[in-house]
Design a protein around this motif. Sequence first.
Motif, PDB file in Angstrom:
ATOM      1  N   THR A 172      20.650   0.759 -10.715  1.00 10.62           N
ATOM      2  CA  THR A 172      20.023  -0.199  -9.805  1.00 10.62           C
ATOM      3  C   THR A 172      18.659  -0.639 -10.299  1.00 10.62           C
ATOM      4  O   THR A 172      17.997   0.057 -11.054  1.00 10.62           O
ATOM      5  CB  THR A 172      19.878   0.400  -8.390  1.00 10.62           C
ATOM      6  N   GLY A 173      18.255  -1.816  -9.865  1.00  9.43           N
ATOM      7  CA  GLY A 173      16.920  -2.326 -10.162  1.00  9.43           C
ATOM      8  C   GLY A 173      16.787  -3.056 -11.469  1.00  9.43           C
ATOM      9  O   GLY A 173      15.668  -3.392 -11.879  1.00  9.43           O
ATOM     10  N   VAL A 174      17.885  -3.359 -12.148  1.00  5.97           N
ATOM     11  CA  VAL A 174      17.809  -3.996 -13.463  1.00  5.97           C
ATOM     12  C   VAL A 174      17.206  -5.396 -13.356  1.00  5.97           C
ATOM     13  O   VAL A 174      16.254  -5.733 -14.067  1.00  5.97           O
ATOM     14  CB  VAL A 174      19.190  -4.038 -14.148  1.00  5.97           C
ATOM     15  N   VAL A 175      17.738  -6.220 -12.468  1.00  6.76           N
ATOM     16  CA  VAL A 175      17.229  -7.589 -12.346  1.00  6.76           C
ATOM     17  C   VAL A 175      15.782  -7.584 -11.866  1.00  6.76           C
ATOM     18  O   VAL A 175      14.947  -8.350 -12.368  1.00  6.76           O
ATOM     19  CB  VAL A 175      18.142  -8.443 -11.437  1.00  6.76           C
ATOM     20  N   CYS A 176      15.462  -6.689 -10.948  1.00  3.35           N
ATOM     21  CA  CYS A 176      14.077  -6.578 -10.472  1.00  3.35           C
ATOM     22  C   CYS A 176      13.141  -6.184 -11.609  1.00  3.35           C
ATOM     23  O   CYS A 176      12.078  -6.782 -11.789  1.00  3.35           O
ATOM     24  CB  CYS A 176      13.992  -5.569  -9.334  1.00  3.35           C
ATOM     25  N   ALA A 177      13.542  -5.177 -12.399  1.00  4.67           N
ATOM     26  CA  ALA A 177      12.707  -4.725 -13.515  1.00  4.67           C
ATOM     27  C   ALA A 177      12.569  -5.814 -14.576  1.00  4.67           C
ATOM     28  O   ALA A 177      11.560  -5.870 -15.280  1.00  4.67           O
ATOM     29  CB  ALA A 177      13.292  -3.460 -14.139  1.00  4.67           C
ATOM     30  N   PHE A 178      13.570  -6.684 -14.688  1.00  9.46           N
ATOM     31  CA  PHE A 178      13.507  -7.770 -15.666  1.00  9.46           C
ATOM     32  C   PHE A 178      12.655  -8.922 -15.164  1.00  9.46           C
ATOM     33  O   PHE A 178      11.859  -9.490 -15.910  1.00  9.46           O
ATOM     34  CB  PHE A 178      14.928  -8.268 -15.968  1.00  9.46           C
ATOM     35  N   THR A 179      12.801  -9.272 -13.892  1.00  9.63           N
ATOM     36  CA  THR A 179      12.089 -10.452 -13.389  1.00  9.63           C
ATOM     37  C   THR A 179      10.644 -10.174 -12.991  1.00  9.63           C
ATOM     38  O   THR A 179       9.832 -11.092 -12.966  1.00  9.63           O
ATOM     39  CB  THR A 179      12.845 -11.084 -12.208  1.00  9.63           C
ATOM     40  N   THR A 180      10.292  -8.924 -12.690  1.00 11.40           N
ATOM     41  CA  THR A 180       8.912  -8.621 -12.299  1.00 11.40           C
ATOM     42  C   THR A 180       7.898  -8.981 -13.381  1.00 11.40           C
ATOM     43  O   THR A 180       6.909  -9.669 -13.092  1.00 11.40           O
ATOM     44  CB  THR A 180       8.779  -7.148 -11.858  1.00 11.40           C
ATOM     45  N   PRO A 181       8.108  -8.586 -14.647  1.00  8.47           N
ATOM     46  CA  PRO A 181       7.129  -8.996 -15.656  1.00  8.47           C
ATOM     47  C   PRO A 181       7.086 -10.514 -15.846  1.00  8.47           C
ATOM     48  O   PRO A 181       6.025 -11.085 -16.125  1.00  8.47           O
ATOM     49  CB  PRO A 181       7.590  -8.310 -16.944  1.00  8.47           C
TER      50      PRO A 181
END
Length: 141
Positions: free
Chosen positions: A82-91
């Motif tokens: 979980t959290g892949v898209v979030c970790a990618f889009t946050t930066p």
Amino acid sequence: MSLPFDHPCLRLSLLPTPFFVRKVQAVTPDLLQKLSADTAEVFSITRTPEEVSVAGQCADNDDPEAKWRCFKIAGPMEFELTGVVCAFTTPLKDAGVPVFAISTWNTDYVLVPKEKVVDAVKALGSYGWLFDDSVAEIKQS
């Protein structure tokens, strides 16, 4: 828990050809015929009650719709990760880089405006994302 950025399924590639994103009125037989004749390796159609979005690789850089570049997360990834898209889009959010995300069963593709690709590579690298050799030239600039 943070993502294991050094895991091979999370390695990033920058696909070599530019992409387009288009909103269309409907999925028509003409559109489907064009898609079946198209040689693009990545093509996505998403239909909702409000719209139909189409995204895919352009034939060449001279296409007037060639306004996006695409990062591919290597995959395949387990759904429990979980959290892949979030970790990618946050930066990318922090760097002011807009995104258009496409998810598949195996992985995710994230498009960024082609004029922001250098900013995207720098931002993702600063957060710990690892790249394959597809961004070597960009990282040197």
